[in-house]
Design an enzyme around this catalytic site. Structure first.
Site, PDB file in Angstrom:
ATOM      1  N   HIS A 234     -14.155   0.567  13.989  1.00 35.17           N
ATOM      2  CA  HIS A 234     -13.353  -0.480  13.344  1.00 35.17           C
ATOM      3  C   HIS A 234     -14.232  -1.676  12.973  1.00 35.17           C
ATOM      4  O   HIS A 234     -14.036  -2.305  11.933  1.00 35.17           O
ATOM      5  CB  HIS A 234     -12.245  -0.965  14.284  1.00 35.17           C
ATOM      6  CG  HIS A 234     -11.208   0.069  14.592  1.00 35.17           C
ATOM      7  ND1 HIS A 234     -11.067   0.620  15.839  1.00 35.17           N
ATOM      8  CD2 HIS A 234     -10.267   0.644  13.814  1.00 35.17           C
ATOM      9  CE1 HIS A 234     -10.076   1.496  15.822  1.00 35.17           C
ATOM     10  NE2 HIS A 234      -9.570   1.528  14.601  1.00 35.17           N
TER      11      HIS A 234
ATOM     12  N   GLN B  42       4.428   7.351  12.492  1.00 34.49           N
ATOM     13  CA  GLN B  42       3.412   8.369  12.205  1.00 34.49           C
ATOM     14  C   GLN B  42       3.107   9.239  13.426  1.00 34.49           C
ATOM     15  O   GLN B  42       2.207  10.063  13.377  1.00 34.49           O
ATOM     16  CB  GLN B  42       2.144   7.733  11.639  1.00 34.49           C
ATOM     17  CG  GLN B  42       1.345   6.886  12.596  1.00 34.49           C
ATOM     18  CD  GLN B  42       0.226   6.136  11.893  1.00 34.49           C
ATOM     19  OE1 GLN B  42       0.457   5.150  11.190  1.00 34.49           O
ATOM     20  NE2 GLN B  42      -1.006   6.600  12.055  1.00 34.49           N
TER      21      GLN B  42
ATOM     22  N   GLN C  57      -6.376  11.248   5.276  1.00 33.98           N
ATOM     23  CA  GLN C  57      -5.655   9.972   5.142  1.00 33.98           C
ATOM     24  C   GLN C  57      -6.225   9.155   3.984  1.00 33.98           C
ATOM     25  O   GLN C  57      -5.487   8.618   3.151  1.00 33.98           O
ATOM     26  CB  GLN C  57      -5.761   9.187   6.449  1.00 33.98           C
ATOM     27  CG  GLN C  57      -5.250   7.757   6.356  1.00 33.98           C
ATOM     28  CD  GLN C  57      -5.166   7.079   7.703  1.00 33.98           C
ATOM     29  OE1 GLN C  57      -4.257   7.336   8.468  1.00 33.98           O
ATOM     30  NE2 GLN C  57      -6.094   6.181   7.997  1.00 33.98           N
TER      31      GLN C  57
ATOM     32  N   SER D 207     -13.394   7.201  18.107  1.00 40.45           N
ATOM     33  CA  SER D 207     -11.948   7.261  17.890  1.00 40.45           C
ATOM     34  C   SER D 207     -11.288   6.576  19.077  1.00 40.45           C
ATOM     35  O   SER D 207     -11.796   6.657  20.218  1.00 40.45           O
ATOM     36  CB  SER D 207     -11.504   8.724  17.832  1.00 40.45           C
ATOM     37  OG  SER D 207     -10.122   8.827  18.121  1.00 40.45           O
TER      38      SER D 207
END
Ligand code: PAF
Length: 295
Positions: A34, A61, A153, A185
């Site tokens: 990130h 989601q 995505q 992740s």
């Protein structure tokens, strides 16, 4: 750094933007991947622009048997990280405010979301597209950054931006990896020490298939076999999919004649990891046109 907690306040702030704004949508539990996206956003915003990081664990989601309840939410730590990395605004709404009672409009992508993660996680991309469309409407960014680890995505968001005419640029952020190749992740924290040890097999399998592709192999069955064979060497890995798809349309290919994505999803216990590599066949050189002799 400003913290905005309601959609209404975000909307008011966005209505008054007088500078370039770049959005980094996240579900929090921020890691170095990130941070690279925030860094990319800062570059794209320029010295006078604003970087908005949204932190919202989007319930729509997650499937009914997925990890919504236990998804990590270290909000105070995330805030400190955003501050340190130069975010200007953190948008952190409550789920009840994002989804009013009786919320009944969704955004459904109908072509690219059928396979890969869309097949294993029905409804997932409907949830992603719906929340990202809402974030775009609330933040009104000039650009938004999405990581390449979530290749499907990224492709679907690009398609949504094109097809629904969102006036913004989608920027792809590179995947950040641990020294042993495991893609960062937020879900890596769920891995047991033994699972963590075996998890870099995804990257190894992809690099092996890429090497074979570079040596001239184009048959997707052979390349898939290489992927699956390498994954089978990790006893704790349970393959969800190992696919080779067109890089643009995400449809399975029999031979790689155009840019393609080799994509993996693998369970370690209940933790599902994904990774991918994009391969590009060299463009075949056209033979020079034969010179016609003029009579
Ligand atoms: O990639 C994610 O973290 C999420 O899918 C996103 C884009 C923030 C939407 O909730």
């Amino acid at each position: 750094m400003k913290i905005v907690r309601t959609p209404a306040a975000m909307s008011r702030l966005a209505a008054a933007w007088d500078r370039r704004v770049v959005l980094v949508p996240t579900m929090g539990a921020l890691h170095a991947g990130h941070l690279a996206l925030i860094h990319r956003a800062r570059q794209a915003a320029g010295p006078d622009g604003a970087v908005v990081v949204s932190i919202f664990v989007n319930p729509t989601q997650f499937g009914p048997r997925e990890d919504l309840a236990k998804y990590p939410r270290p909000f105070r730590r995330d805030l400190a990280v955003c501050r340190q990395y130069g975010a200007d605004v953190v948008f952190h709404p409550e789920a009840e405010a994002m989804y009013a009672d009786g919320h009944s409009i969704v955004v459904d992508e109908t072509l690219l979301s059928g396979g890969l993660c869309g097949q294993s996680r029905p409804g997932h991309f409907r949830g992603v597209c719906t929340v990202v469309a809402k974030l775009f409407n609330l933040v009104r960014p000039h650009a938004a950054v999405f990581g390449m680890k979530d290749y499907q995505q990224l492709a679907i968001i690009r398609r949504m931006v094109r097809d629904l005419n969102f006036p913004l640029e989608v920027i792809a952020g590179e995947t950040v990896r641990e020294p042993d190749g495991l893609a960062l992740s937020s879900r890596n924290v769920y891995l047991t020490p033994q699972e963590r040890k075996q998890a870099p097999v995804l990257r190894r399998a992809l690099l092996l298939a890429q090497e074979s592709f570079r040596a001239g192999e184009r048959d997707a069955t052979v390349l898939r076999f290489l992927l699956e064979n390498e994954l089978s060497g990790a006893p704790l890995a349970r393959v969800d999919y190992a696919e080779i798809v067109g890089a643009a349309d995400l449809q399975p290919v029999a031979r790689i004649e155009k840019p393609a994505a080799m994509a993996l999803a693998v369970f370690f216990g209940k933790t599902r990891l994904i990774d991918n590599i994009v391969v590009q066949p060299a463009r075949s050189k056209r033979p020079p046109p034969r010179s016609r002799k003029t009579p």
